[in-house]
Motif scaffolding. Structure first.
Motif, short mmCIF file in Angstrom:
data_model
loop_
_atom_site.label_atom_id
_atom_site.label_comp_id
_atom_site.label_asym_id
_atom_site.label_seq_id
_atom_site.Cartn_x
_atom_site.Cartn_y
_atom_site.Cartn_z
N PRO A 8 -28.10 -2.65 54.03
CA PRO A 8 -29.18 -2.80 55.21
C PRO A 8 -29.45 -1.90 55.08
O PRO A 8 -29.67 -0.89 54.40
CB PRO A 8 -28.20 -3.89 56.77
CG PRO A 8 -26.66 -2.51 55.74
CD PRO A 8 -27.14 -2.67 54.57
N ASN A 9 -30.76 -2.11 56.23
CA ASN A 9 -31.47 -0.47 56.38
C ASN A 9 -30.61 0.32 56.90
O ASN A 9 -30.33 0.61 58.05
CB ASN A 9 -33.16 -0.60 57.57
CG ASN A 9 -33.70 0.26 58.27
OD1 ASN A 9 -33.54 1.61 58.27
ND2 ASN A 9 -34.91 0.55 56.88
N SER A 38 -30.05 -3.22 59.61
CA SER A 38 -31.28 -4.56 58.98
C SER A 38 -31.01 -4.92 57.86
O SER A 38 -31.74 -4.24 57.38
CB SER A 38 -32.30 -4.89 60.66
OG SER A 38 -32.20 -6.11 59.94
N ASN A 39 -31.14 -6.41 57.64
CA ASN A 39 -31.71 -6.04 56.37
C ASN A 39 -32.83 -7.42 56.64
O ASN A 39 -32.99 -8.22 55.62
CB ASN A 39 -30.65 -7.33 55.34
CG ASN A 39 -29.49 -7.43 54.87
OD1 ASN A 39 -28.10 -7.06 55.36
ND2 ASN A 39 -29.44 -6.43 53.57
N ARG A 42 -36.71 -10.79 54.49
CA ARG A 42 -35.39 -10.46 53.94
C ARG A 42 -35.64 -9.37 52.62
O ARG A 42 -36.59 -9.24 51.68
CB ARG A 42 -35.19 -10.99 52.98
CG ARG A 42 -34.75 -12.68 54.39
CD ARG A 42 -34.05 -13.79 53.77
NE ARG A 42 -32.90 -14.28 54.54
CZ ARG A 42 -32.46 -15.30 54.46
NH1 ARG A 42 -31.90 -15.94 52.99
NH2 ARG A 42 -31.72 -15.99 55.65
N GLN A 71 -26.79 -11.28 56.53
CA GLN A 71 -26.64 -9.66 57.31
C GLN A 71 -25.71 -8.77 56.82
O GLN A 71 -24.74 -9.69 56.74
CB GLN A 71 -26.06 -9.69 58.42
CG GLN A 71 -25.63 -8.69 59.24
CD GLN A 71 -27.26 -6.98 59.70
OE1 GLN A 71 -28.19 -7.28 59.85
NE2 GLN A 71 -26.83 -6.17 58.79
N TYR A 72 -25.99 -7.99 56.15
CA TYR A 72 -24.71 -7.26 55.33
C TYR A 72 -24.83 -6.55 55.98
O TYR A 72 -25.10 -5.45 56.86
CB TYR A 72 -25.36 -6.78 53.68
CG TYR A 72 -25.79 -7.87 52.69
CD1 TYR A 72 -25.02 -7.86 52.48
CD2 TYR A 72 -27.11 -8.52 52.89
CE1 TYR A 72 -24.93 -9.17 50.69
CE2 TYR A 72 -26.87 -9.87 52.24
CZ TYR A 72 -25.83 -9.54 50.97
OH TYR A 72 -26.13 -10.63 50.07
#
Length: 273
Positions: free
Chosen positions: A111-112, A117-118, A127, A166-167
């Motif tokens: 994610p950022n 967030s992804n 995405r 969502q990673y």
């Protein structure tokens, strides 16, 4: 503990956010009590894998891994679970091995690091896809992860959980995870299933099959999977038409027709002698 008591305690967890000072562990005990441990960043990641150290090693008590009579092991609900119940698949980040060596790893898209967030509005579709953000795979081998045992639904079955994209984790970090959520309420002892992707089976030379059993059922599709049909040419004695025909039924009808013709031919021979 009664079924009513368990149901009253098991509630969908809130999604973890980068603004959270800490995350309450998502896992529950085997009797349905939510873990109270606080989870914080392990490697400086914006959102950590939402399990405490204990449940990273043992897995969520709301779930259990059972032996499957045909396909090794399966993941089932220990007791009734609500829709939107959250789970995390996790593993060690590294390079992707060939599927004949390791079959449970998934691609990792960190994610950022600021927003956690992804979702990136600057990228078409929103995405962070492979061409933009791929960072190896997450391998659950040698870890306490149990989501790896969730099977893929067969032709007559449907998934009751899915990934949310969502990673968790950090680019080039040691560990990473992926959020999953139940789509519908999942009854006790029901298998948890998610879609592996259309190419997964072909790449491994495996035929996709139904996985539900009497003891550990799988959610069924509303309608049975349709038989594959092919476009073939059928001679109807008047004109040649292209029709959609089930090949098994066609073969059966041809066999019957030839049998009738042979019987008629033998009768004609008898009549002429």
């Amino acid at each position: 503990m009664t079924k009513t008591t368990i149901e009253s305690q098991v509630q969908p967890q809130k999604r973890a956010k980068v603004s959270d000072q800490f995350i309450q562990c998502w896992a529950h005990s085997q009797t349905g009590k939510r873990c109270t441990a606080k989870v914080t960043s392990r490697e400086g990641e914006p959102i950590p894998i939402p399990y405490c150290e204990r449940h990273l090693n043992s897995g969520d008590g709301a779930l259990k891994v059972v032996n499957h009579p045909f396909f090794g092991q399966a993941l089932v609900a220990r007791y009734d679970l609500p829709a939107k119940y959250r789970m995390a698949y996790w593993g060690k980040r590294g390079r992707c091995s060939s599927c004949d060596v390791e079959d449970r790893a998934i691609s990792y898209y960190p994610p950022n690091p600021v927003t956690g967030s992804n979702i990136d509005p600057k990228i078409a579709g929103g995405r962070t896809l492979k061409r933009h953000n791929y960072n190896g795979v997450l391998n659950p081998g040698g870890t306490g992860d149990i989501i790896q045992y969730a099977a893929c639904p067969g032709p007559n079955e449907k998934q009751n959980m899915r990934s949310t994209f969502q990673y968790f984790g950090l680019r080039n970090g040691d560990l990473g995870g992926l959020e999953f959520v139940t789509l519908v309420p999942v009854p006790k002892n029901t298998q948890l299933l998610h879609w592996y992707g259309s190419g997964w089976w072909e790449e491994r030379g495996i035929k996709r099959q139904d996985v539900g059993t009497k003891r550990h059922p799988a959610p069924l599709r509303d309608k049975p999977a349709k038989k594959k049909q092919r476009r073939v040419v059928v001679d109807d004695d008047e004109c040649t038409l292209a029709k959609e025909v089930d090949l098994k039924e066609l073969t059966k009808s041809i066999g019957v027709e030839w049998a009738n013709r042979e019987e008629q031919s033998e009768q004609n021979i008898v009549d002429t002698t």
